[in-house]
Design a protein around this motif. Structure first.
Motif, PDB file in Angstrom:
ATOM      1  N   GLY A   1       0.835  -1.197   0.000  1.00  0.00           N
ATOM      2  CA  GLY A   1       0.000   0.000   0.000  1.00  0.00           C
ATOM      3  C   GLY A   1       0.869   1.245   0.000  1.00  0.00           C
ATOM      4  O   GLY A   1       2.100   1.177   0.098  1.00  0.00           O
ATOM      5  N   ASP A   2       0.210   2.387  -0.080  1.00  0.00           N
ATOM      6  CA  ASP A   2       0.947   3.653  -0.192  1.00  0.00           C
ATOM      7  C   ASP A   2       1.086   4.400   1.125  1.00  0.00           C
ATOM      8  O   ASP A   2       1.873   5.354   1.216  1.00  0.00           O
ATOM      9  N   HIS A   3       0.342   4.000   2.155  1.00  0.00           N
ATOM     10  CA  HIS A   3       0.371   4.727   3.426  1.00  0.00           C
ATOM     11  C   HIS A   3       0.311   3.742   4.582  1.00  0.00           C
ATOM     12  O   HIS A   3      -0.075   2.583   4.411  1.00  0.00           O
ATOM     13  N   VAL A   4       0.676   4.230   5.773  1.00  0.00           N
ATOM     14  CA  VAL A   4       0.641   3.400   6.982  1.00  0.00           C
ATOM     15  C   VAL A   4      -0.011   4.195   8.111  1.00  0.00           C
ATOM     16  O   VAL A   4       0.454   5.289   8.455  1.00  0.00           O
ATOM     17  N   LEU A   5      -1.079   3.629   8.663  1.00  0.00           N
ATOM     18  CA  LEU A   5      -1.713   4.198   9.845  1.00  0.00           C
ATOM     19  C   LEU A   5      -1.106   3.508  11.063  1.00  0.00           C
ATOM     20  O   LEU A   5      -1.188   2.278  11.202  1.00  0.00           O
ATOM     21  N   GLN A   6      -0.488   4.303  11.938  1.00  0.00           N
ATOM     22  CA  GLN A   6       0.184   3.743  13.111  1.00  0.00           C
ATOM     23  C   GLN A   6      -0.727   3.814  14.323  1.00  0.00           C
ATOM     24  O   GLN A   6      -1.202   4.890  14.700  1.00  0.00           O
TER      25      GLN A   6
END
Length: 277
Positions: A199-204
């Motif tokens: 994917g293009d983003h990471v939610l931490q």
């Protein structure tokens, strides 16, 4: 005179005959003397009757090679193990983990959840849900209770009409807290190694009020857990870390930097993260 001469000749002839007879007798009695050409005889040591050594026809060779010809094994990223190797879609050791770089992890530290994750569905749907936060929001909630001691037992994913849901099933005492935001350069707590999920983003998501498991509890074995997003529309992968200083890091790979919301559910304790499609 002539008669005397004849007698002398007769005596001479007789002497000659006697001498020849004596010579013939000597030849017959002497076995060591051969007359005429000598024929080849068989040798007791050589049954072939040949005086020359027999040719074996065996060619002298060097030592035979005992090892198989080395071949290159195709590097299937789902099967190779070892340093920087991949296990079940998870590559470890400062390299990509099914799209996620976990750095420093070993094949004993990382596992991929077998089969689809447990579905987070309608049973997790409370009344009066919070509103979705903007993608650039930072959402924080302190743990409830003086000594929250919780363990993440399972990570479940669910596809809803307008959002994807990630549920962390918890056990222990107290109420979970959290700190949630999109991370531009996600890294593992403690080691600082970068993480690159699909994917293009990471939610931490930093789940707070977490405890180390009791001896014999396998909740965090073998350390890191990677869950594939499957058919979800927004979530690609979820990587759950191990306890570190009272918290557990959960990284959610997403297709877009989408609006999200976070809330807890009781009975049993759960932490829920929804991401809009």
């Amino acid at each position: 005179m002539s008669t005397r001469h004849s007698g002398v000749q007769a005596v001479a002839v007789l002497a000659t005959v006697l001498a020849l007879a004596a010579c013939g007798s000597a030849v017959d009695e002497e076995p060591s003397v051969s007359v005429g050409p000598t024929a080849p005889t068989e040798s007791d040591d050589d049954p072939t009757g040949s005086a020359e050594p027999a040719e074996t026809g065996a060619e002298t060779t060097g030592p035979a090679a005992t090892g198989a010809d080395p071949t290159t094994t195709g590097a299937d990223p789902t099967t190779t193990s070892g340093e920087g190797a991949t296990t079940g879609g998870v590559t470890t050791g400062d390299v990509t983990t099914g799209g996620a770089t976990t750095g420093g992890a070993t094949t004993e530290d990382v596992t991929t959840q077998d089969g689809p994750a447990g579905e987070a569905g309608a049973t997790d749907e409370p009344s009066g849900l919070p509103e979705f936060e903007a993608a650039d929001a930072v959402v924080r909630q302190d743990p409830g209770g003086e000594a929250a001691q919780l363990v993440i037992d399972e990570v479940r994913l669910g596809l809803q009409d307008d959002f994807d849901r990630v549920v962390l099933d918890l056990s222990g005492t107290g109420e979970a807290g959290w700190l949630v935001q999109y991370a531009e350069a996600p890294a593992m707590d403690g080691s600082g190694f970068p993480v690159d999920l699909a994917g293009d983003h990471v939610l931490q998501v930093v789940a707070q009020g977490m405890a180390y498991p009791e001896p014999g509890d396998t909740a965090y074995d073998p350390g890191l857990l990677l869950v594939d997003g499957g058919d979800l529309l927004q979530v690609t992968e979820v990587l759950r870390g191990a306890p570190f200083e009272g918290q557990v890091q959960v990284l959610i790979g997403t297709q877009e930097q989408a609006p999200f919301r976070v809330f807890r559910l009781a009975g049993p304790e759960r932490l829920v993260i929804d991401l809009q499609h």
